[in-house]
Design a protein around this motif. Structure first.
Motif, PDB file in Angstrom:
ATOM      1  N   ASP A 157      31.406  39.033  25.883  1.00  0.00           N
ATOM      2  CA  ASP A 157      32.452  39.447  25.055  1.00  0.00           C
ATOM      3  C   ASP A 157      33.746  39.611  25.786  1.00  0.00           C
ATOM      4  OD1 ASP A 157      30.809  38.924  23.191  1.00  0.00           O
ATOM      5  OD2 ASP A 157      30.393  40.951  22.546  1.00  0.00           O
ATOM      6  N   ASN A 158      33.946  40.175  27.069  1.00  0.00           N
ATOM      7  CA  ASN A 158      34.871  40.458  27.821  1.00  0.00           C
ATOM      8  C   ASN A 158      34.780  40.160  29.382  1.00  0.00           C
ATOM      9  OD1 ASN A 158      37.237  41.813  28.544  1.00  0.00           O
ATOM     10  ND2 ASN A 158      36.237  43.893  28.724  1.00  0.00           N
ATOM     11  N   PRO A 159      35.063  38.816  29.566  1.00  0.00           N
ATOM     12  CA  PRO A 159      35.019  38.131  30.721  1.00  0.00           C
ATOM     13  C   PRO A 159      35.791  38.889  31.724  1.00  0.00           C
ATOM     14  CG  PRO A 159      35.566  36.413  29.059  1.00  0.00           C
ATOM     15  CD  PRO A 159      35.517  37.843  28.549  1.00  0.00           C
ATOM     16  N   ALA A 160      35.427  38.719  33.208  1.00  0.00           N
ATOM     17  CA  ALA A 160      36.296  39.438  34.290  1.00  0.00           C
ATOM     18  C   ALA A 160      37.654  38.726  34.288  1.00  0.00           C
ATOM     19  CB  ALA A 160      35.524  39.317  35.337  1.00  0.00           C
ATOM     20  N   ASP A 161      38.564  39.538  34.928  1.00  0.00           N
ATOM     21  CA  ASP A 161      39.742  38.976  35.168  1.00  0.00           C
ATOM     22  C   ASP A 161      39.963  38.736  36.706  1.00  0.00           C
ATOM     23  OD1 ASP A 161      42.533  38.404  35.633  1.00  0.00           O
ATOM     24  OD2 ASP A 161      43.192  40.609  35.385  1.00  0.00           O
ATOM     25  N   ASP A 162      39.596  37.175  36.880  1.00  0.00           N
ATOM     26  CA  ASP A 162      39.757  36.746  38.182  1.00  0.00           C
ATOM     27  C   ASP A 162      41.099  36.796  39.038  1.00  0.00           C
ATOM     28  OD1 ASP A 162      36.911  37.130  38.374  1.00  0.00           O
ATOM     29  OD2 ASP A 162      36.457  35.201  37.650  1.00  0.00           O
ATOM     30  N   SER A 163      41.949  37.411  38.411  1.00  0.00           N
ATOM     31  CA  SER A 163      43.356  37.035  38.929  1.00  0.00           C
ATOM     32  C   SER A 163      43.663  37.294  40.289  1.00  0.00           C
ATOM     33  CB  SER A 163      44.390  37.633  37.961  1.00  0.00           C
ATOM     34  OG  SER A 163      44.352  38.877  37.908  1.00  0.00           O
ATOM     35  N   ALA A 164      42.816  38.345  41.001  1.00  0.00           N
ATOM     36  CA  ALA A 164      43.112  38.695  42.446  1.00  0.00           C
ATOM     37  C   ALA A 164      41.997  37.951  43.331  1.00  0.00           C
ATOM     38  CB  ALA A 164      43.055  40.066  42.291  1.00  0.00           C
ATOM     39  N   GLY A 220      40.142  36.861  46.522  1.00  0.00           N
ATOM     40  CA  GLY A 220      39.965  37.431  47.786  1.00  0.00           C
ATOM     41  C   GLY A 220      39.706  38.971  47.760  1.00  0.00           C
ATOM     42  N   ALA A 221      39.719  39.587  46.667  1.00  0.00           N
ATOM     43  CA  ALA A 221      39.694  41.067  46.406  1.00  0.00           C
ATOM     44  C   ALA A 221      37.905  41.246  46.853  1.00  0.00           C
ATOM     45  CB  ALA A 221      39.953  41.557  45.053  1.00  0.00           C
ATOM     46  N   ILE A 222      37.301  40.749  46.471  1.00  0.00           N
ATOM     47  CA  ILE A 222      36.003  40.840  46.514  1.00  0.00           C
ATOM     48  C   ILE A 222      35.703  40.569  48.180  1.00  0.00           C
ATOM     49  CG2 ILE A 222      33.370  40.386  45.976  1.00  0.00           C
ATOM     50  CD1 ILE A 222      34.311  39.517  43.359  1.00  0.00           C
ATOM     51  N   ASP A 223      36.239  39.616  48.686  1.00  0.00           N
ATOM     52  CA  ASP A 223      35.923  39.361  49.956  1.00  0.00           C
ATOM     53  C   ASP A 223      36.590  40.492  50.807  1.00  0.00           C
ATOM     54  OD1 ASP A 223      34.652  36.847  49.711  1.00  0.00           O
ATOM     55  OD2 ASP A 223      36.532  35.932  49.851  1.00  0.00           O
ATOM     56  N   ASP A 254      28.054  60.972  46.057  1.00  0.00           N
ATOM     57  CA  ASP A 254      29.371  61.018  45.826  1.00  0.00           C
ATOM     58  C   ASP A 254      30.157  59.740  46.546  1.00  0.00           C
ATOM     59  OD1 ASP A 254      29.651  63.308  44.239  1.00  0.00           O
ATOM     60  OD2 ASP A 254      29.982  64.633  45.795  1.00  0.00           O
ATOM     61  N   VAL A 255      29.690  59.565  47.507  1.00  0.00           N
ATOM     62  CA  VAL A 255      30.414  58.302  48.785  1.00  0.00           C
ATOM     63  C   VAL A 255      29.972  57.018  47.773  1.00  0.00           C
ATOM     64  CG1 VAL A 255      30.276  57.292  50.834  1.00  0.00           C
ATOM     65  CG2 VAL A 255      30.220  59.637  50.571  1.00  0.00           C
ATOM     66  N   ALA A 256      28.832  56.864  47.275  1.00  0.00           N
ATOM     67  CA  ALA A 256      28.279  55.539  46.527  1.00  0.00           C
ATOM     68  C   ALA A 256      29.163  55.176  45.349  1.00  0.00           C
ATOM     69  CB  ALA A 256      26.915  55.595  46.302  1.00  0.00           C
ATOM     70  N   LEU A 257      29.413  56.785  44.537  1.00  0.00           N
ATOM     71  CA  LEU A 257      30.518  56.801  43.323  1.00  0.00           C
ATOM     72  C   LEU A 257      31.746  56.098  43.750  1.00  0.00           C
ATOM     73  CD1 LEU A 257      29.065  59.847  41.449  1.00  0.00           C
ATOM     74  CD2 LEU A 257      28.816  57.276  40.958  1.00  0.00           C
ATOM     75  N   ALA A 258      32.482  56.620  44.944  1.00  0.00           N
ATOM     76  CA  ALA A 258      33.618  56.227  45.263  1.00  0.00           C
ATOM     77  C   ALA A 258      33.649  54.737  45.383  1.00  0.00           C
ATOM     78  CB  ALA A 258      34.196  57.072  46.437  1.00  0.00           C
ATOM     79  N   LEU A 259      32.778  54.271  46.347  1.00  0.00           N
ATOM     80  CA  LEU A 259      32.431  52.702  46.550  1.00  0.00           C
ATOM     81  C   LEU A 259      32.478  51.922  45.246  1.00  0.00           C
ATOM     82  CD1 LEU A 259      30.037  52.938  49.749  1.00  0.00           C
ATOM     83  CD2 LEU A 259      32.468  52.486  49.863  1.00  0.00           C
ATOM     84  N   ARG A 302      37.122  47.792  40.763  1.00  0.00           N
ATOM     85  CA  ARG A 302      38.408  47.288  40.800  1.00  0.00           C
ATOM     86  C   ARG A 302      38.424  45.855  41.614  1.00  0.00           C
ATOM     87  NH1 ARG A 302      40.090  51.584  43.711  1.00  0.00           N
ATOM     88  NH2 ARG A 302      40.202  52.637  41.788  1.00  0.00           N
ATOM     89  N   ALA A 303      37.897  45.746  42.523  1.00  0.00           N
ATOM     90  CA  ALA A 303      37.780  44.196  43.473  1.00  0.00           C
ATOM     91  C   ALA A 303      37.358  43.273  42.344  1.00  0.00           C
ATOM     92  CB  ALA A 303      36.959  44.526  44.648  1.00  0.00           C
TER      93      ALA A 303
END
Length: 110
Positions: free
Chosen positions: A12-19, A21-24, A84-89, A95-96
């Motif tokens: 119902d809410n597809p990802a915005d792939d406008s960035a 290289g962000a995942i890479d 806490d580190v895993a949550l930050a990641l 975001r990516a």
């Protein structure tokens, strides 16, 4: 400790792939920081096949194991000192990839 960061897709809410290289870039960061264990994206749920051998003979069914608007779109297995580190990641991963990300620690030895 190892954590599974699960990328949650949503029909119902597809990802915005406008960035592109962000995942890479996020993957490269995980590798540079020594946190990368494994990760990857998955095809759409309709490409899935479910195997069930609980009754002895295997039965193969096309499609996802559960009908849902949300689905597993990809994942990372990372090393983090604590939750806490895993949550930050996971926040950076979300975001990516522009999707929700669930965090779960591995339990026990595999």
């Amino acid at each position: 400790m190892h954590y599974l960061l699960t990328v949650i897709g949503d029909t119902d809410n597809p990802a915005d792939d406008s960035a592109p290289g962000a995942i890479d870039a996020f993957n490269d960061r995980l590798k540079d920081e020594g946190r990368w264990v494994f990760g990857g994206g998955l095809t759409d749920p309709q490409d899935a096949t479910v195997a069930d051998s609980r009754s002895g003979e295997p039965v193969f069914t096309d499609g996802p194991f559960v009908e849902s608007k949300e689905f597993l779109a990809g994942f990372w297995v990372v090393t983090a000192d604590d939750l806490d580190v895993a949550l930050a990641l996971s926040a950076d991963a979300s975001r990516a990839c522009h999707r929700k990300v669930e965090v779960r620690p591995f339990g026990g030895v595999a």
